[in-house]
Design an enzyme around this catalytic site. Structure first.
Site, PDB file in Angstrom:
ATOM      1  N   GLU A  86      60.249  32.456   8.002  1.00 43.04           N
ATOM      2  CA  GLU A  86      59.253  31.969   7.004  1.00 43.04           C
ATOM      3  C   GLU A  86      59.229  32.073   5.741  1.00 43.04           C
ATOM      4  O   GLU A  86      58.923  33.241   5.252  1.00 43.04           O
ATOM      5  CB  GLU A  86      57.715  32.781   7.897  1.00 43.04           C
ATOM      6  CG  GLU A  86      57.545  32.464   9.347  1.00 43.04           C
ATOM      7  CD  GLU A  86      55.921  32.845   9.433  1.00 43.04           C
ATOM      8  OE1 GLU A  86      55.334  31.920  10.019  1.00 43.04           O
ATOM      9  OE2 GLU A  86      55.619  33.852   8.816  1.00 43.04           O
ATOM     10  N   GLY A 127      50.276  28.880  11.294  1.00 40.17           N
ATOM     11  CA  GLY A 127      48.967  29.597  10.550  1.00 40.17           C
ATOM     12  C   GLY A 127      47.925  28.532  10.808  1.00 40.17           C
ATOM     13  O   GLY A 127      47.385  28.410  11.917  1.00 40.17           O
ATOM     14  N   SER A 134      53.403  26.113   6.741  1.00 43.15           N
ATOM     15  CA  SER A 134      52.635  24.765   6.597  1.00 43.15           C
ATOM     16  C   SER A 134      53.189  23.928   7.484  1.00 43.15           C
ATOM     17  O   SER A 134      53.403  22.551   7.198  1.00 43.15           O
ATOM     18  CB  SER A 134      52.903  24.379   5.035  1.00 43.15           C
ATOM     19  OG  SER A 134      52.397  25.245   4.027  1.00 43.15           O
ATOM     20  N   ASN A 193      49.273  31.855  14.943  1.00 43.08           N
ATOM     21  CA  ASN A 193      49.093  33.053  14.453  1.00 43.08           C
ATOM     22  C   ASN A 193      47.732  32.946  13.555  1.00 43.08           C
ATOM     23  O   ASN A 193      47.405  32.307  12.596  1.00 43.08           O
ATOM     24  CB  ASN A 193      50.405  33.486  13.419  1.00 43.08           C
ATOM     25  CG  ASN A 193      49.728  34.637  12.629  1.00 43.08           C
ATOM     26  OD1 ASN A 193      48.652  35.380  12.759  1.00 43.08           O
ATOM     27  ND2 ASN A 193      50.628  35.036  11.386  1.00 43.08           N
ATOM     28  N   TRP A 194      46.861  33.491  14.112  1.00 38.08           N
ATOM     29  CA  TRP A 194      45.460  33.302  14.029  1.00 38.08           C
ATOM     30  C   TRP A 194      45.129  33.999  12.638  1.00 38.08           C
ATOM     31  O   TRP A 194      44.235  34.006  12.039  1.00 38.08           O
ATOM     32  CB  TRP A 194      44.351  33.294  14.716  1.00 38.08           C
ATOM     33  CG  TRP A 194      44.422  32.308  15.867  1.00 38.08           C
ATOM     34  CD1 TRP A 194      45.250  31.450  16.332  1.00 38.08           C
ATOM     35  CD2 TRP A 194      43.394  32.425  17.114  1.00 38.08           C
ATOM     36  NE1 TRP A 194      44.922  30.788  17.333  1.00 38.08           N
ATOM     37  CE2 TRP A 194      43.828  31.267  17.882  1.00 38.08           C
ATOM     38  CE3 TRP A 194      42.243  33.101  17.511  1.00 38.08           C
ATOM     39  CZ2 TRP A 194      43.267  31.055  19.086  1.00 38.08           C
ATOM     40  CZ3 TRP A 194      41.692  32.904  18.866  1.00 38.08           C
ATOM     41  CH2 TRP A 194      42.213  31.927  19.429  1.00 38.08           C
ATOM     42  N   LYS A 195      45.932  34.969  12.096  1.00 45.56           N
ATOM     43  CA  LYS A 195      45.719  35.948  10.996  1.00 45.56           C
ATOM     44  C   LYS A 195      44.099  36.622  11.085  1.00 45.56           C
ATOM     45  O   LYS A 195      43.757  36.609  12.374  1.00 45.56           O
ATOM     46  CB  LYS A 195      46.117  35.025   9.732  1.00 45.56           C
ATOM     47  CG  LYS A 195      47.271  34.448   9.815  1.00 45.56           C
ATOM     48  CD  LYS A 195      47.806  34.048   8.500  1.00 45.56           C
ATOM     49  CE  LYS A 195      49.134  33.332   8.269  1.00 45.56           C
ATOM     50  NZ  LYS A 195      49.722  32.849   7.260  1.00 45.56           N
ATOM     51  N   HIS A 218      55.557  40.504   9.751  1.00 40.87           N
ATOM     52  CA  HIS A 218      55.289  39.170   9.141  1.00 40.87           C
ATOM     53  C   HIS A 218      55.188  39.596   7.427  1.00 40.87           C
ATOM     54  O   HIS A 218      54.740  40.544   6.890  1.00 40.87           O
ATOM     55  CB  HIS A 218      53.721  38.761   9.520  1.00 40.87           C
ATOM     56  CG  HIS A 218      53.267  37.534   8.895  1.00 40.87           C
ATOM     57  ND1 HIS A 218      52.875  37.150   7.622  1.00 40.87           N
ATOM     58  CD2 HIS A 218      53.287  36.125   9.582  1.00 40.87           C
ATOM     59  CE1 HIS A 218      52.645  35.939   7.468  1.00 40.87           C
ATOM     60  NE2 HIS A 218      52.903  35.360   8.710  1.00 40.87           N
TER      61      HIS A 218
HETATM   62  P1  13P Z   1      50.640  28.562   7.584  1.00 41.29           P
HETATM   63  O1  13P Z   1      50.996  27.831   8.813  1.00 41.29           O
HETATM   64  O2  13P Z   1      49.168  28.699   7.307  1.00 41.29           O
HETATM   65  O3  13P Z   1      51.440  28.132   6.254  1.00 41.29           O
HETATM   66  O4  13P Z   1      51.041  30.024   7.967  1.00 41.29           O
HETATM   67  C1  13P Z   1      52.134  30.283   8.414  1.00 41.29           C
HETATM   68  C2  13P Z   1      52.400  31.545   8.920  1.00 41.29           C
HETATM   69  O5  13P Z   1      52.423  32.566   8.088  1.00 41.29           O
HETATM   70  C3  13P Z   1      52.339  31.954  10.403  1.00 41.29           C
HETATM   71  O6  13P Z   1      52.816  33.367  10.663  1.00 41.29           O
END
Ligand code: 13P
Length: 252
Positions: free
Chosen positions: A168, A235, A214, A9-11, A96
Site C-alpha cells: 500500500e 478502503g 485507491s 478495510n472499513w477503517k 497498516h
Molecule cells: P483507499 O482504498 O480508501 O485508498 O484505502 C486503502 C487502504 O488503506 C486499505 O487498507
C-alpha cells in the site's frame, strides 16, 4: 495457484447497525461473487462480533484491523488475539500505514504482532509501502525491503507462507491517486524477491500479495490482472456494497 483475496478495510467507519446493514447487503450478493475470489471484510472492533454472527455460514470472511500482541493483561484499550480468536476472526490487518503513522507502530511491534497472530492461526495481512517523498527520491524499494525483512524476522518458513502482504503506497491511500498497474506489479514482484531472499523461491511463490491504495471499480481490473498481484485491500470503495461487488468481480 495462489488464491485471490479481495479485502475491505472499513477503517473507522460504520457503527453496529451500519455494519450489519453493509454485511447483509454483501451477503445477499454473495451468490454472484466470482468463485475464484476469497472475500474478506474488516469492520471496526465494536462491530466485529455482530458481523461475524450475522455472516455465520456465509462465504464472506471477517477480519480485524489491528490487535495487540499479548494474550491478555494490563493494556488499557487494547484487543488481544485470544479475544479475536474467541469470536472466530480469521484475518487481522497488521502494520497498516495509518497505524504506523498515527499510532507509532514500529517494525518491531509489527513483527511481534505477526508472530502473535500466527500463534493463534489468525492470518495476518502485513501492510508495507513507501511515502511520496521516499518514492520521489527513489527509496521505495529500500523502504519496503526494510519493512519486509524486519516484519519477517524470526518467523519460520512454515509460518511465513501463511502471511499475506499488502503493498500500500502511502501516497495512493485515500487520495484517488492509485499506483499504475505497472508500479504495483513491479513492487509486488520485488516483495516476492525479498521473500525469496529470506525463504527461497518455493516459499515466495506461495505468498499472497495484495495491492491497496485507491482501488475502485474502474481501476481494479487492470491492477488485479497483473501476474504478481493476488488481490486488493480496499478502503473507501469497500464501504458501498455495489462498488465492492464490482471489485470482487473484476475478472468477470
Ligand atoms: P483507499 O482504498 O480508501 O485508498 O484505502 C486503502 C487502504 O488503506 C486499505 O487498507
Amino acid at each position: 495457484m495462489r488464491k485471490i483475496l479481495i479485502a475491505g478495510n472499513w477503517k473507522m467507519n460504520n457503527d453496529v447497525d451500519e455494519s450489519l446493514k453493509l454485511a447483509q447487503e454483501l451477503s445477499a450478493l454473495s451468490d454472484s461473487f466470482d468463485k475464484n475470489v476469497e472475500v474478506l471484510i474488516c469492520p471496526p472492533f465494536t462491530s466485529l462480533y455482530a458481523v461475524k454472527r450475522a455472516l455465520h455460514g456465509s462465504v464472506i470472511k471477517v477480519g480485524a484491523q489491528n490487535m495487540h500482541y499479548e494474550d491478555k493483561g494490563a493494556y488499557t484499550g487494547e484487543v488481544s488475539p485470544l479475544m479475536l480468536k474467541g469470536i472466530g476472526i480469521e484475518y487481522v490487518i497488521i502494520g497498516h500505514s495509518e497505524r504506523r503513522q498515527y499510532f507509532n507502530e514500529t517494525d518491531e511491534i509489527v513483527n511481534k504482532k505477526l508472530k502473535s497472530a500466527l500463534r493463534y492461526d489468525i492470518i495476518p495481512i502485513l501492510c508495507v509501502g513507501e511515502t511520496l517523498e521516499q518514492r520521489e527520491s527513489n527509496a521505495e524499494r529500500e523502504t519496503v525491503k526494510n519493512q519486509i525483512f524486519k516484519a519477517f524476522d524470526g518467523i519460520e518458513p512454515s509460518d511465513a507462507e501463511k502471511i499475506t502482504v499488502a503493498y500500500e503506497p502511502i501516497w495512493a491511500i485515500g487520495t484517488g491517486r492509485n499506483a499504475t498497474s505497472q508500479q504495483a506489479n513491479e513492487m509486488a514482484e520485488f516483495i516476492r524477491s525479498c521473500i525469496s531472499e529470506l525463504y527461497g523461491s518455493e516459499q515466495a511463490d506461495k505468498i499472497v500479495i495484495q495491492y491497496g491504495g485507491s482501488v475502485k471499480p474502474d481501476n481494479a481490473g487492470e491492477t488485479l490482472c497483473q501476474p504478481d498481484i493476488d488481490g486488493a485491500l480496499v478502503g473507501g470503495a469497500s464501504l458501498k456494497a455495489d462498488e465492492f461487488l464490482k471489485i470482487i468481480n473484476y475478472a468477470k
